[in-house]
Design a protein around this motif. Sequence first.
Motif, PDB file in Angstrom:
ATOM      1  N   CYS A   1       4.152   0.087   0.727  1.00 31.44           N
ATOM      2  CA  CYS A   1       4.749   0.985  -0.254  1.00 31.44           C
ATOM      3  C   CYS A   1       6.076   0.414  -0.729  1.00 31.44           C
ATOM      4  O   CYS A   1       7.135   0.954  -0.435  1.00 31.44           O
ATOM      5  CB  CYS A   1       4.950   2.362   0.378  1.00 31.44           C
ATOM      6  SG  CYS A   1       5.437   3.655  -0.762  1.00 31.44           S
ATOM      7  N   GLY A   2       6.037  -0.681  -1.499  1.00 31.84           N
ATOM      8  CA  GLY A   2       7.275  -1.310  -1.906  1.00 31.84           C
ATOM      9  C   GLY A   2       7.497  -1.452  -3.391  1.00 31.84           C
ATOM     10  O   GLY A   2       8.628  -1.547  -3.848  1.00 31.84           O
ATOM     11  N   ASN A   3       6.413  -1.464  -4.171  1.00 29.87           N
ATOM     12  CA  ASN A   3       6.560  -1.681  -5.608  1.00 29.87           C
ATOM     13  C   ASN A   3       5.403  -1.011  -6.362  1.00 29.87           C
ATOM     14  O   ASN A   3       4.572  -0.321  -5.746  1.00 29.87           O
ATOM     15  CB  ASN A   3       6.630  -3.178  -5.922  1.00 29.87           C
ATOM     16  CG  ASN A   3       5.437  -3.947  -5.379  1.00 29.87           C
ATOM     17  OD1 ASN A   3       4.310  -3.489  -5.459  1.00 29.87           O
ATOM     18  ND2 ASN A   3       5.682  -5.123  -4.823  1.00 29.87           N
ATOM     19  N   TYR A   4       5.351  -1.217  -7.676  1.00 29.24           N
ATOM     20  CA  TYR A   4       4.332  -0.518  -8.458  1.00 29.24           C
ATOM     21  C   TYR A   4       2.918  -0.981  -8.117  1.00 29.24           C
ATOM     22  O   TYR A   4       1.971  -0.192  -8.176  1.00 29.24           O
ATOM     23  CB  TYR A   4       4.575  -0.702  -9.963  1.00 29.24           C
ATOM     24  CG  TYR A   4       3.607   0.116 -10.794  1.00 29.24           C
ATOM     25  CD1 TYR A   4       3.798   1.482 -10.954  1.00 29.24           C
ATOM     26  CD2 TYR A   4       2.485  -0.470 -11.379  1.00 29.24           C
ATOM     27  CE1 TYR A   4       2.902   2.255 -11.676  1.00 29.24           C
ATOM     28  CE2 TYR A   4       1.586   0.292 -12.120  1.00 29.24           C
ATOM     29  CZ  TYR A   4       1.795   1.658 -12.263  1.00 29.24           C
ATOM     30  OH  TYR A   4       0.894   2.411 -12.974  1.00 29.24           O
ATOM     31  N   THR A   5       2.755  -2.235  -7.748  1.00 29.54           N
ATOM     32  CA  THR A   5       1.435  -2.712  -7.336  1.00 29.54           C
ATOM     33  C   THR A   5       0.958  -1.931  -6.123  1.00 29.54           C
ATOM     34  O   THR A   5      -0.194  -1.490  -6.061  1.00 29.54           O
ATOM     35  CB  THR A   5       1.480  -4.215  -7.007  1.00 29.54           C
ATOM     36  OG1 THR A   5       1.972  -4.926  -8.131  1.00 29.54           O
ATOM     37  CG2 THR A   5       0.095  -4.738  -6.659  1.00 29.54           C
ATOM     38  N   ASP A   6       1.854  -1.738  -5.151  1.00 25.85           N
ATOM     39  CA  ASP A   6       1.513  -0.937  -3.983  1.00 25.85           C
ATOM     40  C   ASP A   6       1.214   0.509  -4.384  1.00 25.85           C
ATOM     41  O   ASP A   6       0.261   1.123  -3.907  1.00 25.85           O
ATOM     42  CB  ASP A   6       2.660  -0.944  -2.967  1.00 25.85           C
ATOM     43  CG  ASP A   6       2.934  -2.320  -2.386  1.00 25.85           C
ATOM     44  OD1 ASP A   6       2.019  -3.164  -2.383  1.00 25.85           O
ATOM     45  OD2 ASP A   6       4.069  -2.556  -1.951  1.00 25.85           O
TER      46      ASP A   6
END
Length: 309
Positions: free
Chosen positions: A135-140
């Motif tokens: 859960c770190g960026n928009y891809t996640d």
Amino acid sequence: MRRVLLLAAALLPLCGLFAEVLSESAGAVVFRQPDGKAVTLRKKPERVVACYASFVQVWYAAGGKVVGIPLVRSRQALPEAARKLPVVGGLTTPNPEKVLALKPDLVLLLDKFEKHRAVSEVLNRAGVETVLLECGNYTDFSGLLDLFCRLNGTTVAAHPEGKRITDEVAAVCREVSALPPPSAAIVFAATHGFKLEGDESNTGTMLKMLGAGNIASGIRGVRAGFSFERLLVENPDVILVVTMGDAEALKEKFRREIMSQEAWKALKAEKEKRVHFLPADLFLYQPGTRYPEAFRYLAKLLYPGWEDK
């Protein structure tokens, strides 16, 4: 054409390098966790515990509800329906006894925290399904949304909130895709010093999806050492500063230690007043359901006046 391909790739619902949905049946989803382990998760769980705050927002956006939440600084960041739920432990230290007391049939945990991985093993031995996530960026985020929708018996395209978020983000990226791309530097500012953020950071991922160039693109991991000389050589069009901690104190630290140097005045971004301090709730942390707001905010800084074109 290259920018269109990059945008299309960035919008794919993947959840990190290894994590992905492997298969799906009428009653279950087989998911490969970031650690490479494949877990089978039953659909439509009724008692879900989220041990990381960002998971709560995404789970509700996918049409679900939770029965337990982690300790958060402010419950206002949670969906209203989740604000009075029992707390099952701290951000990095979920309490397995408190989790088990809620009789969960699925527990959402963050892979990067050692205590979360340990709790996963404890709960699995007790017969409780768990899943470790990124859960770190928009891809996640888009990968989580896709998985959570599947587990709730729907799809992102069929669920109103999930579709709204992804459609609005895609629309912003499309609208700026034909504009001349600026170059940018993302400076991470903390009490211990400064670093440059690459494409894997939350801000770096958004920057790439919006078609801008990142002077730290290609670095391994989220951040690399900060070099004032590199900043001078690359001379980016825009400088974006992300703070972790006391925002006002860190702004002053950056102005005092970096912006006060004589060479700073020669930078294009300084001359054109394109040095921006970003709000942490949208760019340091994953903004979840507020991603459209974050993308619009960043697009306005990268492409001044784009909404008027």
